[in-house]
Design a protein around this motif. Structure first.
Motif, PDB file in Angstrom:
ATOM      1  N   ARG A 201       0.976  -1.430  -0.011  1.00 33.01           N
ATOM      2  CA  ARG A 201       0.098   0.083   0.110  1.00 33.01           C
ATOM      3  C   ARG A 201       0.845   1.103  -0.234  1.00 33.01           C
ATOM      4  O   ARG A 201       0.643   2.090  -1.045  1.00 33.01           O
ATOM      5  CB  ARG A 201      -0.813   0.089   1.194  1.00 33.01           C
ATOM      6  N   ALA A 202       1.863   1.204   0.875  1.00 38.30           N
ATOM      7  CA  ALA A 202       2.914   2.479   0.796  1.00 38.30           C
ATOM      8  C   ALA A 202       3.400   2.404  -0.454  1.00 38.30           C
ATOM      9  O   ALA A 202       3.734   3.752  -0.900  1.00 38.30           O
ATOM     10  CB  ALA A 202       3.698   2.027   1.788  1.00 38.30           C
ATOM     11  N   ALA A 203       3.804   1.510  -1.068  1.00 41.26           N
ATOM     12  CA  ALA A 203       4.123   1.589  -2.586  1.00 41.26           C
ATOM     13  C   ALA A 203       3.413   1.827  -3.608  1.00 41.26           C
ATOM     14  O   ALA A 203       3.590   1.867  -4.767  1.00 41.26           O
ATOM     15  CB  ALA A 203       5.220   0.498  -2.899  1.00 41.26           C
ATOM     16  N   GLN A 204       2.151   2.149  -3.111  1.00 45.26           N
ATOM     17  CA  GLN A 204       0.911   2.532  -4.050  1.00 45.26           C
ATOM     18  C   GLN A 204       0.812   1.491  -5.025  1.00 45.26           C
ATOM     19  O   GLN A 204       0.320   1.736  -6.400  1.00 45.26           O
ATOM     20  CB  GLN A 204       1.137   4.021  -4.545  1.00 45.26           C
ATOM     21  N   ARG A 205       0.872   0.120  -4.699  1.00 45.30           N
ATOM     22  CA  ARG A 205       0.514  -0.726  -5.742  1.00 45.30           C
ATOM     23  C   ARG A 205      -1.029  -0.933  -5.942  1.00 45.30           C
ATOM     24  O   ARG A 205      -1.765  -0.534  -4.774  1.00 45.30           O
ATOM     25  CB  ARG A 205       0.886  -2.204  -5.353  1.00 45.30           C
ATOM     26  N   PRO A 206      -1.575  -1.307  -6.909  1.00 41.73           N
ATOM     27  CA  PRO A 206      -2.954  -1.445  -7.419  1.00 41.73           C
ATOM     28  C   PRO A 206      -3.632  -2.521  -6.372  1.00 41.73           C
ATOM     29  O   PRO A 206      -3.238  -3.532  -5.953  1.00 41.73           O
ATOM     30  CB  PRO A 206      -2.912  -2.004  -8.534  1.00 41.73           C
ATOM     31  N   SER A 207      -4.956  -2.008  -5.842  1.00 43.43           N
ATOM     32  CA  SER A 207      -5.760  -3.085  -4.967  1.00 43.43           C
ATOM     33  C   SER A 207      -5.856  -4.147  -5.297  1.00 43.43           C
ATOM     34  O   SER A 207      -5.650  -5.228  -4.453  1.00 43.43           O
ATOM     35  CB  SER A 207      -6.870  -2.223  -4.570  1.00 43.43           C
TER      36      SER A 207
END
Length: 262
Positions: A201-207
């Motif tokens: 999530r911190a790396a802004q990976r897709p949900s």
């Protein structure tokens, strides 16, 4: 004497004792005789000393040759090591990095669960896997009275989970209790998985990717059910699968129960 089901080592997440489970005829699986784990490639000196304390005679590695080469077990010298791959390669994807996951796992929100259900289905139709399970039972039958045995894969939940399920059923533990042991992986891996999810999530990976990664690292009832459905359809019962596919004889089962039940 109190016993721990989930044994805390410094550098594993899912090291467990299969002891203490009741059988349908009122006996109990002995504590300290059969251990299951995730990968053992980063064991500290303290961890290795604990394996010595647990009197482990043999370590059965269920991973593929590729996984073993990338992350070999770190063991005390006196423990016998046995490579016994359930699959020719890691089809569970447990050993893959997030960047190594397929495009489908990035786009299809159901891909992770569907993939794992297929893995379990294929595990129970595979002669190669059945031979690996045979080897696990073969080794269980050779353990000395004062020693124990350990088997593991990468996450300690799929190849290890089915091995443990079959062992418990062979010892006379009910399907429901063996299922509870299978699902206990989710408790053992909770902190590890929460940490991985937070990093993604911190790396802004897709949900979708995060959800599918979670599915790959979860012991889901539907995965075990996919395996049990194959057993039911093709063999009628776990007992028939153990006898016909794995080659576990009536005498073998009697010997296992003498060795591992109180």
């Amino acid at each position: 004497m109190a016993h721990e089901r989930i044994i805390p080592l410094l550098n594993t997440h899912n090291f467990r004792d299969l002891g203490g489970y009741p059988t349908v005829n009122g006996q109990t699986v002995k504590w300290g005789k059969i251990f299951r784990s995730d990968k053992l490639s980063q064991l500290s000196d303290q961890d290795q000393q604990q394996l010595t304390t647990l009197s482990i005679q043999t370590d059965i590695d269920l991973r593929s040759k590729e996984e073993i080469t990338a992350a070999p077990d770190q063991l005390p010298d006196h423990i016998e090591y046995l490579s016994n791959p359930v699959f020719q390669r890691d089809v569970t994807d447990s050993s893959k990095s997030v960047d190594g996951l397929s495009n489908e796992l990035r786009s299809n929100p159901l891909a992770g669960r569907q993939h794992m259900q297929t893995v379990y289905h294929n595990m129970m139709t595979s002669q190669h896997a059945a031979h690996a399970f045979h080897t696990v039972f073969e080794q269980l039958l050779t353990v000395n009275e004062n020693q124990s045995i350990l088997f593991h894969c990468t996450a300690g939940k799929d190849r290890t989970g089915m091995s443990a399920y079959l062992i418990l059923r062979a010892l006379g533990v009910s399907a429901e209790i063996a299922k509870k042991d299978y699902l206990l992986t989710n408790t053992a891996l909770k902190n590890f998985l929460n940490g991985r999810q937070a990093m993604l999530r911190a790396a802004q990976r897709p949900s979708t990717l995060i959800d599918n990664y979670t599915a790959l690292w979860t012991a889901d009832p539907s995965y075990l059910e996919a395996a049990r459905q194959v057993i039911k359809e093709q063999y009628g019962s776990v007992e028939n699968y153990l006898r016909s596919a794995v080659g576990l004889t009536k005498n073998d089962r009697a010997d296992l129960r003498k060795l591992y039940l109180n």
